[in-house]
Design a protein around this motif. Structure first.
Motif, PDB file in Angstrom:
ATOM      1  N   ARG A 100      11.603   4.696  -8.485  1.00  0.00           N
ATOM      2  CA  ARG A 100      10.603   4.125  -7.588  1.00  0.00           C
ATOM      3  C   ARG A 100      11.205   2.977  -6.788  1.00  0.00           C
ATOM      4  NH1 ARG A 100       4.862   3.743 -10.974  1.00  0.00           N
ATOM      5  NH2 ARG A 100       4.811   5.933 -11.687  1.00  0.00           N
ATOM      6  N   ASN A 101      11.004   3.010  -5.484  1.00  0.00           N
ATOM      7  CA  ASN A 101      11.521   1.988  -4.583  1.00  0.00           C
ATOM      8  C   ASN A 101      10.395   1.450  -3.706  1.00  0.00           C
ATOM      9  OD1 ASN A 101      14.767   2.310  -4.585  1.00  0.00           O
ATOM     10  ND2 ASN A 101      13.809   4.328  -4.775  1.00  0.00           N
ATOM     11  N   ALA A 102      10.165   0.134  -3.755  1.00  0.00           N
ATOM     12  CA  ALA A 102       9.284  -0.484  -2.764  1.00  0.00           C
ATOM     13  C   ALA A 102      10.017  -0.483  -1.437  1.00  0.00           C
ATOM     14  CB  ALA A 102       8.924  -1.894  -3.184  1.00  0.00           C
TER      15      ALA A 102
ATOM     16  N   ASP B  82       2.624  -2.772  -0.783  1.00  0.00           N
ATOM     17  CA  ASP B  82       3.724  -2.095  -0.118  1.00  0.00           C
ATOM     18  C   ASP B  82       3.727  -0.614  -0.476  1.00  0.00           C
ATOM     19  OD1 ASP B  82       5.971  -1.842   1.448  1.00  0.00           O
ATOM     20  OD2 ASP B  82       7.353  -2.720  -0.005  1.00  0.00           O
TER      21      ASP B  82
ATOM     22  N   ILE C 290       5.459   2.824  -1.770  1.00  0.00           N
ATOM     23  CA  ILE C 290       6.450   3.120  -2.804  1.00  0.00           C
ATOM     24  C   ILE C 290       7.030   4.512  -2.556  1.00  0.00           C
ATOM     25  CG2 ILE C 290       6.879   3.327  -5.288  1.00  0.00           C
ATOM     26  CD1 ILE C 290       5.994   0.531  -4.410  1.00  0.00           C
TER      27      ILE C 290
ATOM     28  N   TYR D 245       9.354   7.408  -4.332  1.00  0.00           N
ATOM     29  CA  TYR D 245      10.060   7.912  -5.505  1.00  0.00           C
ATOM     30  C   TYR D 245      11.158   8.863  -5.029  1.00  0.00           C
ATOM     31  CZ  TYR D 245      11.274  10.458  -9.686  1.00  0.00           C
ATOM     32  OH  TYR D 245      11.990  11.037 -10.704  1.00  0.00           O
TER      33      TYR D 245
ATOM     34  N   ALA E  50      -0.655   2.823  -5.842  1.00  0.00           N
ATOM     35  CA  ALA E  50       0.464   3.761  -5.955  1.00  0.00           C
ATOM     36  C   ALA E  50       0.780   4.115  -7.400  1.00  0.00           C
ATOM     37  CB  ALA E  50       1.697   3.170  -5.266  1.00  0.00           C
ATOM     38  N   ALA E  51       0.846   3.111  -8.268  1.00  0.00           N
ATOM     39  CA  ALA E  51       1.225   3.362  -9.660  1.00  0.00           C
ATOM     40  C   ALA E  51       0.221   4.264 -10.371  1.00  0.00           C
ATOM     41  CB  ALA E  51       1.371   2.044 -10.418  1.00  0.00           C
TER      42      ALA E  51
ATOM     43  N   GLN F 267      -0.194   2.622   0.274  1.00  0.00           N
ATOM     44  CA  GLN F 267      -1.362   1.980  -0.342  1.00  0.00           C
ATOM     45  C   GLN F 267      -2.272   1.429   0.749  1.00  0.00           C
ATOM     46  OE1 GLN F 267      -0.454   0.214  -4.409  1.00  0.00           O
ATOM     47  NE2 GLN F 267       1.373  -0.434  -3.283  1.00  0.00           N
TER      48      GLN F 267
END
Length: 233
Positions: free
Chosen positions: A26-28, A36, A38, A40, A64-65, A86
């Motif tokens: 996972r990358n912001a 922000d 995200i 993947y 997102a999570a 988001q």
């Protein structure tokens, strides 16, 4: 004439990457101070080859999570990029008042992904659950000139004032959904879209207002299927 942006038209266009790819996991994206987007990135993705991109929209009050687990394991196994934008507010701008900041933020996120990865124009997917499904459906139909597939789970409505292209559509809904009655939503949407000439795959399952893993697997097979001869590239 109405500004097409107000009808959900995005400015995204496919381009060649100009930045290094992001690492696996996972990358912001670093675009916004709050909420922000995200991305993947699956391990083993070949950055030199076009990669499918799925943009997954969360439900009302979500983030997102919370929504990423719907498709994250599939992204790892099938090696597609998974973007989770988001909403700026508790749900998507279209649900509240109309297209605005969330459309702009999505455009920025899609542009950032395209700047880092070569994207497969034959598998450019919008997906979502609940309010996210409504947003994906409405926005996807307005941007069918580059969105190829729509995966819609338990959506309540579609608000479409602009249609382009012919994305393939996968709609699923639980028959025991107490939040969004299936007879007033999915069944109506599937019938209207089929009548309008879209290719629609429609699935009902015995369940509440929640996505069902086995149905999600079918949706992944739907958009990862080999492109038919003569399909757009």
């Amino acid at each position: 004439m109405i500004d097409p942006h107000l009808a959900g038209r995005l400015d995204f266009a496919h381009r060649l990457p100009t930045k290094p790819p992001l690492p696996p996991g996972r990358n912001a994206l670093g675009l916004f101070e709050q909420r922000d987007a995200i991305l993947y990135v699956p391990a083993g993705l070949d950055a030199g080859r076009p990669a499918p991109l799925v943009t997954l929209f969360h439900g009302g009050g979500g983030h997102a999570a919370k929504i990423l687990p719907m498709l994250e394991e599939h992204a790892a196994r099938r090696r597609f990029l998974l973007l989770a934008p988001q909403s700026l507010f508790p749900t998507w701008d279209l649900v509240i008042a109309g297209h605005g900041p969330d459309r702009e933020r999505l455009d920025a996120a899609l542009g950032e992904v395209a700047a880092r990865f070569l994207l497969d124009p034959a598998r450019f997917v919008f997906a979502g659950h609940s309010d996210g499904g409504s947003y994906a459906l409405s926005l996807g139909l307005a941007n069918g000139h580059f969105v190829t597939h729509l995966v819609i789970s338990s959506a309540g409505f579609m608000s479409v004032h602009l249609q382009t292209g012919a994305p393939k559509i996968f709609i699923s809904h639980g028959t025991r959904d107490e939040q969004i009655a299936i007879e007033r939503s999915a069944r109506v949407h599937a019938a209207k879209l089929t009548e309008a000439g879209y290719e629609v795959s429609y699935i009902e399952y015995a369940g509440p207002h929640a996505y069902q893993p086995t149905v999600v697997s079918q949706a992944v097979d739907f958009f990862m299927a080999p492109a038919a001869a003569g399909a757009r590239l």
